[in-house]
Motif scaffolding. Structure first.
Motif, PDB file in Angstrom:
ATOM      1  N   LEU A  41       0.832  -1.201   0.000  1.00  0.00           N
ATOM      2  CA  LEU A  41       0.000   0.000   0.000  1.00  0.00           C
ATOM      3  C   LEU A  41       0.864   1.247   0.000  1.00  0.00           C
ATOM      4  O   LEU A  41       0.624   2.195  -0.767  1.00  0.00           O
ATOM      5  CB  LEU A  41      -0.933   0.000   1.213  1.00  0.00           C
ATOM      6  N   GLU A  42       1.903   1.245   0.834  1.00  0.00           N
ATOM      7  CA  GLU A  42       2.821   2.385   0.879  1.00  0.00           C
ATOM      8  C   GLU A  42       3.565   2.553  -0.440  1.00  0.00           C
ATOM      9  O   GLU A  42       3.789   3.670  -0.899  1.00  0.00           O
ATOM     10  CB  GLU A  42       3.818   2.217   2.028  1.00  0.00           C
ATOM     11  N   LYS A  43       3.954   1.449  -1.054  1.00  0.00           N
ATOM     12  CA  LYS A  43       4.644   1.509  -2.346  1.00  0.00           C
ATOM     13  C   LYS A  43       3.750   2.147  -3.398  1.00  0.00           C
ATOM     14  O   LYS A  43       4.191   2.996  -4.180  1.00  0.00           O
ATOM     15  CB  LYS A  43       5.059   0.110  -2.783  1.00  0.00           C
ATOM     16  N   GLY A  44       2.485   1.765  -3.424  1.00  0.00           N
ATOM     17  CA  GLY A  44       1.544   2.347  -4.377  1.00  0.00           C
ATOM     18  C   GLY A  44       1.333   3.831  -4.148  1.00  0.00           C
ATOM     19  O   GLY A  44       1.276   4.621  -5.098  1.00  0.00           O
ATOM     20  N   ILE A  45       1.233   4.222  -2.887  1.00  0.00           N
ATOM     21  CA  ILE A  45       1.056   5.645  -2.558  1.00  0.00           C
ATOM     22  C   ILE A  45       2.292   6.435  -2.960  1.00  0.00           C
ATOM     23  O   ILE A  45       2.180   7.524  -3.536  1.00  0.00           O
ATOM     24  CB  ILE A  45       0.733   5.815  -1.057  1.00  0.00           C
ATOM     25  N   ILE A  46       3.461   5.895  -2.680  1.00  0.00           N
ATOM     26  CA  ILE A  46       4.696   6.581  -3.025  1.00  0.00           C
ATOM     27  C   ILE A  46       4.826   6.715  -4.546  1.00  0.00           C
ATOM     28  O   ILE A  46       5.195   7.777  -5.054  1.00  0.00           O
ATOM     29  CB  ILE A  46       5.920   5.835  -2.440  1.00  0.00           C
ATOM     30  N   GLN A  47       4.504   5.675  -5.291  1.00  0.00           N
ATOM     31  CA  GLN A  47       4.566   5.754  -6.753  1.00  0.00           C
ATOM     32  C   GLN A  47       3.601   6.815  -7.283  1.00  0.00           C
ATOM     33  O   GLN A  47       3.944   7.585  -8.177  1.00  0.00           O
ATOM     34  CB  GLN A  47       4.236   4.394  -7.384  1.00  0.00           C
ATOM     35  N   ARG A  48       2.392   6.855  -6.736  1.00  0.00           N
ATOM     36  CA  ARG A  48       1.405   7.843  -7.173  1.00  0.00           C
ATOM     37  C   ARG A  48       1.864   9.258  -6.833  1.00  0.00           C
ATOM     38  O   ARG A  48       1.769  10.176  -7.644  1.00  0.00           O
ATOM     39  CB  ARG A  48       0.053   7.547  -6.525  1.00  0.00           C
ATOM     40  N   MET A  49       2.377   9.442  -5.610  1.00  0.00           N
ATOM     41  CA  MET A  49       2.855  10.768  -5.203  1.00  0.00           C
ATOM     42  C   MET A  49       4.036  11.218  -6.048  1.00  0.00           C
ATOM     43  O   MET A  49       4.128  12.385  -6.426  1.00  0.00           O
ATOM     44  CB  MET A  49       3.255  10.763  -3.731  1.00  0.00           C
TER      45      MET A  49
END
Length: 156
Positions: A41-49
């Motif tokens: 979940l954190e990886k996805g958020i970081i990629q989106r940000m």
């Protein structure tokens, strides 16, 4: 006149969005050293940000480049001072450097960071030992966004 005001608004919205997303990502990358694990979940958020930050940096760069060309096209030798050209050149160089550092974060550091974790469920030993590159890039990106913000908001 209305179109220039619209471009001005887009520029400042992109500047604020890029600064905010970079702040979130960079603080996370600095703090992740403590936990030594990134959830999916954190990886996805970081990629989106990082995508938002990258797009914002490109928008800011294109607008600054357009502003530089507008200055060069409309100057008859007496219209603008040298300080305006220097400020615009410095901010264009900062934004170009910013695009490069965000690209390094998004396409190199995050992929390297999570590649080992996907196979072994924890971060690699090389990340634990060599976290300084990721941290230095995160700090540099944040400082570049802040300096760009200072160039356009506080110095105008």
């Amino acid at each position: 006149m209305t179109s220039l005001f619209f471009v001005y608004i887009i520029h400042h919205v992109a500047l604020v969005l890029g600064l905010a997303t970079s702040l979130v990502v960079d603080l996370f990358l600095i703090i992740v050293e403590k936990y030594k694990r990134i959830r999916s979940l954190e990886k996805g958020i970081i990629q989106r940000m990082l995508s938002y930050s990258f797009i914002s940096a490109i928008i800011v760069f294109v607008i600054e480049l357009g502003h530089m060309f507008l200055l060069l096209l409309t100057d008859d030798g007496t219209a603008y001072s040298t300080a305006i050209y220097v400020k615009n050149t410095v901010s264009t160089i900062i934004s170009l450097t910013l695009i490069f550092t965000i690209a390094v974060q998004k396409y190199y550091h995050i992929k390297t960071l999570t590649r080992y974790q996907e196979q072994h469920h924890h971060l690699s030993d090389s990340f634990v030992k060599h976290h300084t590159e990721i941290r230095n890039t995160a700090i540099l990106t944040l400082l570049l966004w802040i300096s760009l913000y200072i160039c356009y908001v506080l110095l105008n």
